[in-house]
Design an enzyme around this catalytic site. Structure first.
Site, PDB file in Angstrom:
ATOM      1  CG  ASP A   1       8.368  17.000   1.202  1.00  9.89           C
ATOM      2  OD1 ASP A   1       9.031  17.645   0.377  1.00  9.89           O
ATOM      3  OD2 ASP A   1       7.228  17.336   1.595  1.00  9.89           O
TER       4      ASP A   1
ATOM      5  CE1 TYR B   1       2.436  12.269  -3.273  1.00  8.05           C
ATOM      6  CE2 TYR B   1       0.616  13.000  -4.650  1.00  8.05           C
ATOM      7  CZ  TYR B   1       1.960  13.008  -4.345  1.00  8.05           C
ATOM      8  OH  TYR B   1       2.832  13.751  -5.098  1.00  8.05           O
TER       9      TYR B   1
ATOM     10  CG  ASP C   1       5.896  17.867   7.193  1.00  9.58           C
ATOM     11  OD1 ASP C   1       6.401  18.482   8.164  1.00  9.58           O
ATOM     12  OD2 ASP C   1       6.560  17.566   6.190  1.00  9.58           O
TER      13      ASP C   1
ATOM     14  NE  ARG D   1       4.927  19.618   2.531  1.00 11.69           N
ATOM     15  CZ  ARG D   1       5.817  20.593   2.390  1.00 11.69           C
ATOM     16  NH1 ARG D   1       6.187  21.307   3.447  1.00 11.69           N
ATOM     17  NH2 ARG D   1       6.321  20.877   1.210  1.00 11.69           N
TER      18      ARG D   1
END
Length: 302
Positions: A38, A66, A80, A172
């Site tokens: 993103d 992550y 988010d 997310r």
């Protein structure tokens, strides 16, 4: 210029923007990326150049890691902190023991609902397009695997997590669902992708560094295909592999899926092995090496 580049995508740029920048740096159009990030996220973005673009699909199936910030007491329409705020709520961070208990429920194989603002297609249209038009849709649950979920830091209104997960996982959604498990709205804050398969953030190039390094940053694709089972093809069957003919491979009844095929120590392409018939066929020929009549060429066989 054929191979992969380990790019450190900065926040604020789309993955497509990064590819556009690299096309200008390397002066070539044949570039693609694996595993979209993103615009607000940062981190590892594998980029393929030249012939290696045909190998992108074998990168997208790899596990990813992550570092994520979970913000509590806040719900947005994108799950988010870049989205529109839908709800705020006063929240008291629970004890670490309660947080660990909640995290345990998300480890292993779970079912997850992707965020509405995602690129998943619904009736031929991206989900985020439906969301922008105000359509009410509910994406189906999908099975994913959370290999590792570690609490790094506990703050008054946020947590910092390390996550290693399978393809198809939405961080997310993980943040949103963790909030629900703890009884409060939650959304994702900062996100850094630290690994995609063999691509690590420690060895990633910034775009500024690539302006200087250029094509020297391109590495052989086989260095990043170690998650595929390797098969060393006998030299006398190499031409058959090039021609799309099958090779009987005894003792491979348990082999399924793509194989990284080598001959004389050189990576020549991707093969598919049928475990029932013990036959290996070329899926994609990446490189042809001089053999027999001395011919040398490069082509792709689908």
């Amino acid at each position: 210029m054929d191979g992969f580049i380990n790019v450190l995508k900065p926040p604020g740029m789309s993955s497509h923007d990064v590819v556009g920048r690299l096309r200008r740096i390397l002066q070539t159009k044949k570039i693609g990326h694996a595993g979209t990030l993103d615009p607000g996220a940062a981190g590892v973005l594998p980029v393929a150049v030249g012939r290696a673009t045909r190998l992108i699909e074998y990168l997208e199936a790899t596990d990813k890691s992550y570092r994520a910030e979970v913000l509590f007491g806040l719900r947005t329409d994108t799950d988010d902190d870049t989205g529109n705020i839908l709800e705020t709520r006063t929240f008291t961070m629970p004890a670490e023991e309660m947080i660990e208990s909640a995290l345990e429920a998300f480890r292993g194989t779970i079912r997850q609902r992707p965020p509405i603002c995602s690129a998943i297609k619904v009736d031929g249209t991206r989900a985020y397009t439906h969301a922008r038009e105000g359509s009410r849709i509910e994406l189906p649950l999908r099975e994913i695997v959370i290999h590792r979920l570690t609490l790094l830091e506990r703050r008054a209104d946020a947590l910092l997590l390390d996550v290693t997960c399978s393809k198809g996982t939405y961080i997310r959604s993980l943040c949103r669902d963790l909030g629900e498990a703890l009884g409060t709205p939650a959304t994702m804050g900062f996100l850094l992708r630290t690994r995609v398969g063999d691509f690590s953030v420690d060895t990633a190039y910034t775009l500024e560094e690539l302006e200087t390094v250029g094509s020297d940053a391109i590495l052989a694709p086989e260095l990043y295909l170690t998650h595929l089972v390797r098969y060393d093809l006998p030299t006398h069957r190499l031409q058959a592999f090039y021609n799309g003919l099958s090779t009987t491979v005894k003792g491979t009844e348990s082999l399924h899926g793509p194989l990284a095929v080598y001959s004389e120590g050189v990576f020549v392409g991707i093969g598919i092995c049928d475990g029932e018939t013990c036959e290996l066929k070329a899926k994609k020929v990446y490189r042809m090496i001089a053999h027999g009549n001395g011919k040398s060429d490069v082509f792709e066989r689908e």
